[in-house]
Design a protein around this motif. Structure first.
Motif, PDB file in Angstrom:
ATOM      1  N   ALA A  48       0.844  -1.215   0.000  1.00 39.54           N
ATOM      2  CA  ALA A  48       0.000   0.000   0.000  1.00 39.54           C
ATOM      3  C   ALA A  48       0.871   1.254   0.000  1.00 39.54           C
ATOM      4  O   ALA A  48       0.637   2.204  -0.765  1.00 39.54           O
ATOM      5  CB  ALA A  48      -0.906  -0.001   1.231  1.00 39.54           C
ATOM      6  N   VAL A  49       1.888   1.246   0.847  1.00 42.40           N
ATOM      7  CA  VAL A  49       2.717   2.451   0.992  1.00 42.40           C
ATOM      8  C   VAL A  49       3.478   2.738  -0.309  1.00 42.40           C
ATOM      9  O   VAL A  49       3.452   3.864  -0.832  1.00 42.40           O
ATOM     10  CB  VAL A  49       3.685   2.290   2.190  1.00 42.40           C
ATOM     11  CG1 VAL A  49       4.737   3.386   2.192  1.00 42.40           C
ATOM     12  CG2 VAL A  49       2.886   2.310   3.498  1.00 42.40           C
ATOM     13  N   ASN A  50       4.121   1.706  -0.867  1.00 41.37           N
ATOM     14  CA  ASN A  50       4.927   1.950  -2.077  1.00 41.37           C
ATOM     15  C   ASN A  50       4.044   2.287  -3.277  1.00 41.37           C
ATOM     16  O   ASN A  50       4.395   3.140  -4.096  1.00 41.37           O
ATOM     17  CB  ASN A  50       5.813   0.740  -2.394  1.00 41.37           C
ATOM     18  CG  ASN A  50       6.843   0.534  -1.286  1.00 41.37           C
ATOM     19  OD1 ASN A  50       7.155   1.453  -0.542  1.00 41.37           O
ATOM     20  ND2 ASN A  50       7.342  -0.692  -1.149  1.00 41.37           N
ATOM     21  N   GLY A  51       2.892   1.624  -3.366  1.00 40.44           N
ATOM     22  CA  GLY A  51       1.963   1.918  -4.467  1.00 40.44           C
ATOM     23  C   GLY A  51       1.486   3.362  -4.403  1.00 40.44           C
ATOM     24  O   GLY A  51       1.452   4.084  -5.408  1.00 40.44           O
ATOM     25  N   ASN A  52       1.128   3.801  -3.205  1.00 36.04           N
ATOM     26  CA  ASN A  52       0.661   5.188  -3.055  1.00 36.04           C
ATOM     27  C   ASN A  52       1.788   6.187  -3.293  1.00 36.04           C
ATOM     28  O   ASN A  52       1.582   7.233  -3.916  1.00 36.04           O
ATOM     29  CB  ASN A  52       0.031   5.383  -1.681  1.00 36.04           C
ATOM     30  CG  ASN A  52      -1.411   4.933  -1.673  1.00 36.04           C
ATOM     31  OD1 ASN A  52      -2.267   5.566  -2.294  1.00 36.04           O
ATOM     32  ND2 ASN A  52      -1.690   3.820  -1.016  1.00 36.04           N
ATOM     33  N   ALA A  53       2.983   5.850  -2.805  1.00 30.64           N
ATOM     34  CA  ALA A  53       4.109   6.773  -2.991  1.00 30.64           C
ATOM     35  C   ALA A  53       4.387   6.983  -4.487  1.00 30.64           C
ATOM     36  O   ALA A  53       4.634   8.097  -4.939  1.00 30.64           O
ATOM     37  CB  ALA A  53       5.344   6.243  -2.281  1.00 30.64           C
ATOM     38  N   LYS A  54       4.284   5.893  -5.248  1.00 26.84           N
ATOM     39  CA  LYS A  54       4.528   5.986  -6.698  1.00 26.84           C
ATOM     40  C   LYS A  54       3.467   6.905  -7.347  1.00 26.84           C
ATOM     41  O   LYS A  54       3.776   7.780  -8.153  1.00 26.84           O
ATOM     42  CB  LYS A  54       4.473   4.577  -7.291  1.00 26.84           C
ATOM     43  CG  LYS A  54       4.838   4.528  -8.736  1.00 26.84           C
ATOM     44  CD  LYS A  54       4.968   3.096  -9.214  1.00 26.84           C
ATOM     45  CE  LYS A  54       5.265   3.153 -10.725  1.00 26.84           C
ATOM     46  NZ  LYS A  54       4.742   2.009 -11.420  1.00 26.84           N
ATOM     47  N   GLU A  63       7.676  12.951   3.378  1.00 30.95           N
ATOM     48  CA  GLU A  63       8.969  13.608   3.166  1.00 30.95           C
ATOM     49  C   GLU A  63       9.640  13.124   1.890  1.00 30.95           C
ATOM     50  O   GLU A  63      10.233  13.899   1.150  1.00 30.95           O
ATOM     51  CB  GLU A  63       9.906  13.365   4.351  1.00 30.95           C
ATOM     52  CG  GLU A  63       9.547  14.117   5.627  1.00 30.95           C
ATOM     53  CD  GLU A  63       8.546  13.352   6.490  1.00 30.95           C
ATOM     54  OE1 GLU A  63       7.951  12.357   6.014  1.00 30.95           O
ATOM     55  OE2 GLU A  63       8.345  13.763   7.657  1.00 30.95           O
ATOM     56  N   ARG A  64       9.543  11.792   1.636  1.00 33.35           N
ATOM     57  CA  ARG A  64      10.299  11.259   0.492  1.00 33.35           C
ATOM     58  C   ARG A  64       9.679  11.634  -0.847  1.00 33.35           C
ATOM     59  O   ARG A  64      10.385  11.719  -1.853  1.00 33.35           O
ATOM     60  CB  ARG A  64      10.511   9.750   0.648  1.00 33.35           C
ATOM     61  CG  ARG A  64      11.742   9.544   1.547  1.00 33.35           C
ATOM     62  CD  ARG A  64      11.947   8.212   2.149  1.00 33.35           C
ATOM     63  NE  ARG A  64      11.666   7.076   1.323  1.00 33.35           N
ATOM     64  CZ  ARG A  64      11.400   5.873   1.822  1.00 33.35           C
ATOM     65  NH1 ARG A  64      11.373   5.688   3.130  1.00 33.35           N
ATOM     66  NH2 ARG A  64      11.165   4.864   1.027  1.00 33.35           N
ATOM     67  N   VAL A  65       8.387  11.871  -0.876  1.00 32.82           N
ATOM     68  CA  VAL A  65       7.760  12.354  -2.130  1.00 32.82           C
ATOM     69  C   VAL A  65       8.269  13.764  -2.420  1.00 32.82           C
ATOM     70  O   VAL A  65       8.656  14.097  -3.549  1.00 32.82           O
ATOM     71  CB  VAL A  65       6.212  12.355  -2.007  1.00 32.82           C
ATOM     72  CG1 VAL A  65       5.571  13.064  -3.196  1.00 32.82           C
ATOM     73  CG2 VAL A  65       5.700  10.931  -1.890  1.00 32.82           C
ATOM     74  N   VAL A  66       8.308  14.594  -1.377  1.00 32.24           N
ATOM     75  CA  VAL A  66       8.765  15.980  -1.567  1.00 32.24           C
ATOM     76  C   VAL A  66      10.250  16.000  -1.923  1.00 32.24           C
ATOM     77  O   VAL A  66      10.671  16.713  -2.843  1.00 32.24           O
ATOM     78  CB  VAL A  66       8.495  16.821  -0.301  1.00 32.24           C
ATOM     79  CG1 VAL A  66       9.058  18.221  -0.466  1.00 32.24           C
ATOM     80  CG2 VAL A  66       7.008  16.877  -0.006  1.00 32.24           C
TER      81      VAL A  66
END
Ligand code: SAM
Length: 307
Positions: free
Chosen positions: A214-220, A252-255
Protein backbone atom coordinates in the motif's frame (compact mmCIF):
# COMPACT_ATOMS: atom_id res chain seq x y z
CA UNK A 1 2.68 -0.75 26.00
CA UNK A 2 0.38 -3.81 26.00
CA UNK A 3 1.30 -4.98 22.49
CA UNK A 4 -0.58 -8.23 22.93
CA UNK A 5 -3.81 -6.23 23.09
CA UNK A 6 -3.12 -4.33 19.89
CA UNK A 7 -5.28 -6.18 17.41
CA UNK A 8 -7.59 -3.59 15.93
CA UNK A 9 -7.22 -4.90 12.37
CA UNK A 10 -3.60 -3.93 11.88
CA UNK A 11 -0.28 -5.74 12.04
CA UNK A 12 1.69 -5.02 15.18
CA UNK A 13 4.95 -5.78 13.38
CA UNK A 14 4.15 -3.38 10.55
CA UNK A 15 3.13 -0.69 13.04
CA UNK A 16 6.39 -1.12 14.96
CA UNK A 17 8.39 -0.86 11.75
CA UNK A 18 6.50 2.33 10.94
CA UNK A 19 7.35 3.78 14.37
CA UNK A 20 11.01 2.98 13.73
CA UNK A 21 10.91 4.71 10.35
CA UNK A 22 9.31 7.72 12.06
CA UNK A 23 12.07 7.63 14.72
CA UNK A 24 9.46 7.84 17.47
CA UNK A 25 10.45 7.70 21.13
CA UNK A 26 9.02 4.94 23.31
CA UNK A 27 6.38 7.35 24.64
CA UNK A 28 5.37 8.48 21.17
CA UNK A 29 5.26 4.87 19.93
CA UNK A 30 3.02 4.01 22.85
CA UNK A 31 0.72 6.96 22.05
CA UNK A 32 0.46 5.95 18.39
CA UNK A 33 -0.35 2.34 19.30
CA UNK A 34 -2.94 3.45 21.81
CA UNK A 35 -4.57 5.72 19.24
CA UNK A 36 -4.61 2.95 16.61
CA UNK A 37 -6.04 0.53 19.11
CA UNK A 38 -8.74 2.79 20.52
CA UNK A 39 -9.60 4.50 17.24
CA UNK A 40 -10.82 7.56 19.08
CA UNK A 41 -8.29 10.23 18.11
CA UNK A 42 -10.68 12.05 15.76
CA UNK A 43 -11.83 15.51 16.86
CA UNK A 44 -14.40 17.46 14.91
CA UNK A 45 -13.84 21.05 13.87
CA UNK A 46 -16.17 23.28 11.88
CA UNK A 47 -15.04 25.51 9.04
CA UNK A 48 -17.34 28.50 8.72
CA UNK A 49 -18.54 28.76 5.14
CA UNK A 50 -18.68 31.87 2.94
CA UNK A 51 -22.45 31.91 3.71
CA UNK A 52 -21.85 32.37 7.42
CA UNK A 53 -18.80 34.65 7.31
CA UNK A 54 -20.92 37.09 5.31
CA UNK A 55 -23.38 37.20 8.26
CA UNK A 56 -21.08 37.32 11.29
CA UNK A 57 -22.54 33.94 12.27
CA UNK A 58 -22.37 32.30 15.70
CA UNK A 59 -22.97 28.52 15.88
CA UNK A 60 -25.87 27.31 18.06
CA UNK A 61 -23.56 25.22 20.30
CA UNK A 62 -20.64 26.01 22.52
CA UNK A 63 -17.10 25.84 21.20
CA UNK A 64 -13.75 25.46 22.94
CA UNK A 65 -11.57 28.51 23.45
CA UNK A 66 -9.11 28.73 20.59
CA UNK A 67 -6.03 29.53 22.70
CA UNK A 68 -4.79 25.93 22.56
CA UNK A 69 -4.80 26.04 18.76
CA UNK A 70 -2.89 29.16 17.69
CA UNK A 71 -2.51 27.74 14.18
CA UNK A 72 -6.27 27.50 13.56
CA UNK A 73 -7.60 30.15 11.18
CA UNK A 74 -10.14 32.50 12.78
CA UNK A 75 -13.15 30.99 11.08
CA UNK A 76 -12.42 27.42 12.13
CA UNK A 77 -14.03 26.54 15.46
CA UNK A 78 -13.92 23.55 17.79
CA UNK A 79 -17.36 22.49 19.02
CA UNK A 80 -17.41 20.92 22.47
CA UNK A 81 -16.74 17.21 22.17
CA UNK A 82 -20.31 16.31 23.15
CA UNK A 83 -21.66 18.16 20.09
CA UNK A 84 -22.22 16.53 16.71
CA UNK A 85 -22.27 19.60 14.47
CA UNK A 86 -23.41 17.61 11.40
CA UNK A 87 -26.73 17.00 13.14
CA UNK A 88 -27.65 20.67 13.42
CA UNK A 89 -29.93 22.38 10.90
CA UNK A 90 -27.21 24.96 10.30
CA UNK A 91 -25.03 22.24 8.79
CA UNK A 92 -27.75 21.37 6.26
CA UNK A 93 -28.14 25.11 5.62
CA UNK A 94 -24.44 25.29 4.68
CA UNK A 95 -23.31 27.58 7.47
CA UNK A 96 -20.28 25.38 8.11
CA UNK A 97 -18.42 22.30 6.95
CA UNK A 98 -17.26 19.59 9.35
CA UNK A 99 -13.66 18.31 9.28
CA UNK A 100 -11.25 16.49 11.54
CA UNK A 101 -9.02 18.99 13.31
CA UNK A 102 -5.95 17.42 11.67
CA UNK A 103 -7.25 18.50 8.24
CA UNK A 104 -7.58 22.03 9.62
CA UNK A 105 -4.02 21.75 10.95
CA UNK A 106 -2.89 20.91 7.39
CA UNK A 107 -4.87 23.88 6.09
CA UNK A 108 -2.92 26.12 8.49
CA UNK A 109 -0.01 25.78 6.06
CA UNK A 110 -1.88 28.26 3.87
CA UNK A 111 -0.90 30.93 6.43
CA UNK A 112 2.49 31.04 4.66
CA UNK A 113 0.92 31.88 1.30
CA UNK A 114 1.47 35.64 1.16
CA UNK A 115 -1.67 36.73 -0.69
CA UNK A 116 -4.97 35.51 -2.07
CA UNK A 117 -4.43 33.45 -5.23
CA UNK A 118 -5.68 34.85 -8.51
CA UNK A 119 -6.25 31.38 -9.90
CA UNK A 120 -6.26 28.21 -7.79
CA UNK A 121 -6.74 24.49 -8.38
CA UNK A 122 -7.63 21.82 -5.84
CA UNK A 123 -6.33 18.85 -7.82
CA UNK A 124 -7.72 16.09 -5.55
CA UNK A 125 -10.79 17.85 -4.22
CA UNK A 126 -13.63 15.51 -3.20
CA UNK A 127 -15.48 15.76 -0.91
CA UNK A 128 -14.31 19.37 -0.64
CA UNK A 129 -12.61 19.88 2.74
CA UNK A 130 -9.43 21.54 1.50
CA UNK A 131 -11.34 23.85 -0.85
CA UNK A 132 -13.47 24.86 2.17
CA UNK A 133 -10.28 25.63 4.15
CA UNK A 134 -8.94 27.70 1.27
CA UNK A 135 -12.24 29.60 1.07
CA UNK A 136 -12.06 30.19 4.84
CA UNK A 137 -8.72 31.93 4.44
CA UNK A 138 -8.89 33.72 1.10
CA UNK A 139 -11.64 35.02 -1.14
CA UNK A 140 -11.76 32.62 -4.08
CA UNK A 141 -11.37 34.58 -7.32
CA UNK A 142 -11.09 31.82 -9.90
CA UNK A 143 -11.00 28.40 -8.28
CA UNK A 144 -11.28 24.90 -9.71
CA UNK A 145 -12.21 21.94 -7.53
CA UNK A 146 -11.06 18.92 -9.52
CA UNK A 147 -11.88 15.30 -8.75
CA UNK A 148 -10.86 12.44 -11.05
CA UNK A 149 -13.39 9.96 -9.68
CA UNK A 150 -16.76 10.66 -11.22
CA UNK A 151 -18.57 8.95 -8.33
CA UNK A 152 -17.07 11.48 -5.87
CA UNK A 153 -17.80 14.59 -7.94
CA UNK A 154 -21.50 14.73 -6.99
CA UNK A 155 -20.84 15.07 -3.26
CA UNK A 156 -18.10 17.63 -3.98
CA UNK A 157 -20.55 19.76 -6.01
CA UNK A 158 -23.24 19.36 -3.38
CA UNK A 159 -20.95 20.42 -0.51
CA UNK A 160 -19.61 23.50 -2.29
CA UNK A 161 -23.08 24.56 -3.38
CA UNK A 162 -24.57 24.05 0.09
CA UNK A 163 -21.81 26.15 1.67
CA UNK A 164 -22.10 28.98 -0.87
CA UNK A 165 -18.55 28.64 -2.26
CA UNK A 166 -18.38 31.07 -5.17
CA UNK A 167 -16.22 31.56 -8.26
CA UNK A 168 -15.56 27.83 -8.34
CA UNK A 169 -15.97 25.26 -11.08
CA UNK A 170 -15.99 21.50 -10.53
CA UNK A 171 -13.98 19.43 -13.03
CA UNK A 172 -12.72 15.87 -13.43
CA UNK A 173 -9.44 15.92 -15.36
CA UNK A 174 -6.44 13.72 -14.48
CA UNK A 175 -3.32 15.65 -13.43
CA UNK A 176 -1.53 15.19 -16.79
CA UNK A 177 -4.44 16.86 -18.58
CA UNK A 178 -4.02 19.90 -16.36
CA UNK A 179 -0.27 19.87 -16.87
CA UNK A 180 -0.51 20.12 -20.67
CA UNK A 181 -2.53 23.32 -20.27
CA UNK A 182 0.55 25.10 -18.88
CA UNK A 183 1.61 26.91 -15.72
CA UNK A 184 -1.57 28.92 -15.19
CA UNK A 185 -2.26 28.58 -11.44
CA UNK A 186 -0.66 30.49 -8.59
CA UNK A 187 -1.88 27.99 -5.98
CA UNK A 188 -2.39 24.24 -6.21
CA UNK A 189 -3.74 22.03 -3.44
CA UNK A 190 -2.59 18.43 -3.69
CA UNK A 191 -4.32 16.52 -0.92
CA UNK A 192 -2.98 13.29 -2.31
CA UNK A 193 -4.64 9.89 -2.32
CA UNK A 194 -2.65 7.93 0.26
CA UNK A 195 -2.57 4.77 2.35
CA UNK A 196 -4.69 6.56 4.98
CA UNK A 197 -2.90 5.21 8.06
CA UNK A 198 -4.50 7.89 10.24
CA UNK A 199 -7.91 6.32 9.58
CA UNK A 200 -6.96 3.59 12.09
CA UNK A 201 -6.77 6.27 14.78
CA UNK A 202 -10.28 7.41 13.84
CA UNK A 203 -11.61 3.88 14.34
CA UNK A 204 -11.99 3.27 10.58
CA UNK A 205 -10.78 -0.13 9.41
CA UNK A 206 -8.12 0.16 6.70
CA UNK A 207 -6.63 -3.28 6.12
CA UNK A 208 -3.12 -3.37 4.71
CA UNK A 209 -2.53 0.37 5.11
CA UNK A 210 0.71 -0.23 7.03
CA UNK A 211 2.08 -2.75 4.53
CA UNK A 212 4.75 -2.01 1.96
CA UNK A 213 2.45 -2.76 -0.99
CA UNK A 214 0.00 0.00 0.00
CA UNK A 215 2.72 2.45 0.99
CA UNK A 216 4.93 1.95 -2.08
CA UNK A 217 1.96 1.92 -4.47
CA UNK A 218 0.66 5.19 -3.05
CA UNK A 219 4.11 6.77 -2.99
CA UNK A 220 4.53 5.99 -6.70
CA UNK A 221 1.13 7.53 -7.50
CA UNK A 222 1.93 10.61 -5.37
CA UNK A 223 5.25 11.17 -7.15
CA UNK A 224 3.39 10.91 -10.46
CA UNK A 225 0.73 13.43 -9.38
CA UNK A 226 3.35 15.87 -8.08
CA UNK A 227 5.41 15.68 -11.28
CA UNK A 228 2.30 16.86 -13.16
CA UNK A 229 1.29 19.36 -10.45
CA UNK A 230 4.53 21.35 -10.71
CA UNK A 231 3.82 21.91 -14.42
CA UNK A 232 0.54 23.68 -13.56
CA UNK A 233 2.05 26.39 -11.32
CA UNK A 234 3.36 29.77 -12.45
CA UNK A 235 6.61 31.35 -11.13
CA UNK A 236 6.27 32.44 -7.47
CA UNK A 237 3.22 30.16 -7.18
CA UNK A 238 2.71 27.52 -4.47
CA UNK A 239 1.70 23.88 -4.04
CA UNK A 240 0.37 22.68 -0.73
CA UNK A 241 1.08 18.93 -0.51
CA UNK A 242 -0.85 17.09 2.20
CA UNK A 243 -1.70 13.51 3.17
CA UNK A 244 -3.54 11.83 6.02
CA UNK A 245 -0.93 9.13 6.41
CA UNK A 246 2.20 8.77 8.51
CA UNK A 247 4.72 6.90 6.39
CA UNK A 248 7.75 9.00 5.33
CA UNK A 249 7.70 7.25 1.93
CA UNK A 250 4.41 9.04 1.13
CA UNK A 251 5.41 12.30 2.74
CA UNK A 252 8.97 13.61 3.17
CA UNK A 253 10.30 11.26 0.49
CA UNK A 254 7.76 12.35 -2.13
CA UNK A 255 8.76 15.98 -1.57
CA UNK A 256 12.47 15.20 -1.50
CA UNK A 257 12.10 13.24 -4.79
CA UNK A 258 10.41 16.25 -6.35
CA UNK A 259 12.96 18.77 -5.09
CA UNK A 260 15.81 16.61 -6.45
CA UNK A 261 14.11 16.00 -9.76
CA UNK A 262 12.55 19.39 -10.58
CA UNK A 263 14.69 22.53 -10.44
CA UNK A 264 13.26 25.88 -9.36
CA UNK A 265 11.26 24.72 -6.33
CA UNK A 266 11.80 25.02 -2.58
CA UNK A 267 9.89 24.03 0.55
CA UNK A 268 8.70 27.02 2.55
CA UNK A 269 8.83 27.58 6.32
CA UNK A 270 5.43 27.75 8.02
CA UNK A 271 6.12 29.68 11.24
CA UNK A 272 2.70 28.82 12.74
CA UNK A 273 3.54 25.11 12.51
CA UNK A 274 7.15 25.35 13.77
CA UNK A 275 6.40 23.04 16.72
CA UNK A 276 5.47 20.28 14.28
CA UNK A 277 8.50 20.44 12.02
CA UNK A 278 9.54 17.03 10.74
CA UNK A 279 12.99 15.86 11.75
CA UNK A 280 12.99 13.28 8.96
CA UNK A 281 14.13 15.72 6.28
CA UNK A 282 16.38 18.75 5.87
CA UNK A 283 13.68 21.01 4.37
CA UNK A 284 10.64 22.49 6.12
CA UNK A 285 7.86 19.91 6.26
CA UNK A 286 5.42 19.31 9.08
CA UNK A 287 3.82 16.25 10.60
CA UNK A 288 1.06 15.79 13.14
CA UNK A 289 0.73 12.58 15.16
CA UNK A 290 -1.84 11.46 17.73
CA UNK A 291 0.50 12.26 20.65
CA UNK A 292 0.20 15.96 19.74
CA UNK A 293 -3.46 15.78 20.80
CA UNK A 294 -4.95 17.45 17.72
CA UNK A 295 -6.79 14.66 15.97
CA UNK A 296 -5.65 11.65 13.99
CA UNK A 297 -2.67 13.24 12.28
CA UNK A 298 -1.33 14.16 8.88
CA UNK A 299 1.49 15.73 6.91
CA UNK A 300 1.90 19.01 5.08
CA UNK A 301 4.59 20.73 3.06
CA UNK A 302 4.22 24.04 1.21
CA UNK A 303 6.32 24.31 -1.94
CA UNK A 304 7.15 27.49 -3.80
CA UNK A 305 8.27 27.88 -7.39
CA UNK A 306 11.06 30.44 -7.35
CA UNK A 307 12.00 30.41 -11.03
C1 SAM B 1 -7.46 12.54 0.31
S1 SAM B 1 -8.68 12.54 -0.88
C2 SAM B 1 -9.05 14.25 -1.06
C3 SAM B 1 -9.83 14.83 0.07
C4 SAM B 1 -10.25 16.28 -0.19
N1 SAM B 1 -9.12 17.09 -0.56
C5 SAM B 1 -10.91 16.91 1.01
O1 SAM B 1 -10.22 17.64 1.76
O2 SAM B 1 -12.11 16.70 1.20
C6 SAM B 1 -7.79 12.23 -2.36
C7 SAM B 1 -8.59 12.34 -3.63
O3 SAM B 1 -7.71 12.09 -4.74
C8 SAM B 1 -8.43 11.43 -5.74
N2 SAM B 1 -7.48 10.68 -6.62
C9 SAM B 1 -7.25 9.36 -6.68
N3 SAM B 1 -6.32 9.10 -7.61
C10 SAM B 1 -5.93 10.26 -8.15
C11 SAM B 1 -5.00 10.63 -9.15
N4 SAM B 1 -4.27 9.73 -9.78
N5 SAM B 1 -4.87 11.94 -9.44
C12 SAM B 1 -5.61 12.87 -8.79
N6 SAM B 1 -6.51 12.58 -7.82
C13 SAM B 1 -6.66 11.29 -7.50
C14 SAM B 1 -9.36 10.52 -4.99
O4 SAM B 1 -10.46 10.19 -5.78
C15 SAM B 1 -9.71 11.33 -3.76
O5 SAM B 1 -10.92 12.01 -3.94
Amino acid sequence: MGLAKVSNGFSVKAALRLCERLKLSATQTDALFRAMQSGNAARRAIVLSPKSTAKNYQPPFSCEPRKKYPWLPENVLLPDESVNPAQHADYAAGMYYVLDISSCWEGAALSAVPSAPEKSLDLCAAPGGKTMLLAARFPLRDHTANEVQACRRGILRENLLRCGVENTQVTGLPPDQWAIQGDQFDLLLVDAPCSGQSLLCKGISNPGCLGSAAVNGNAKRQRGIMLQAVRCVCPRGHILYTTCTYDPAENERVVSYLLRRVPGWQAVEIPLLAAFRSDLCDFPAYRLLPHHGFGAGGFCCLLRRFS
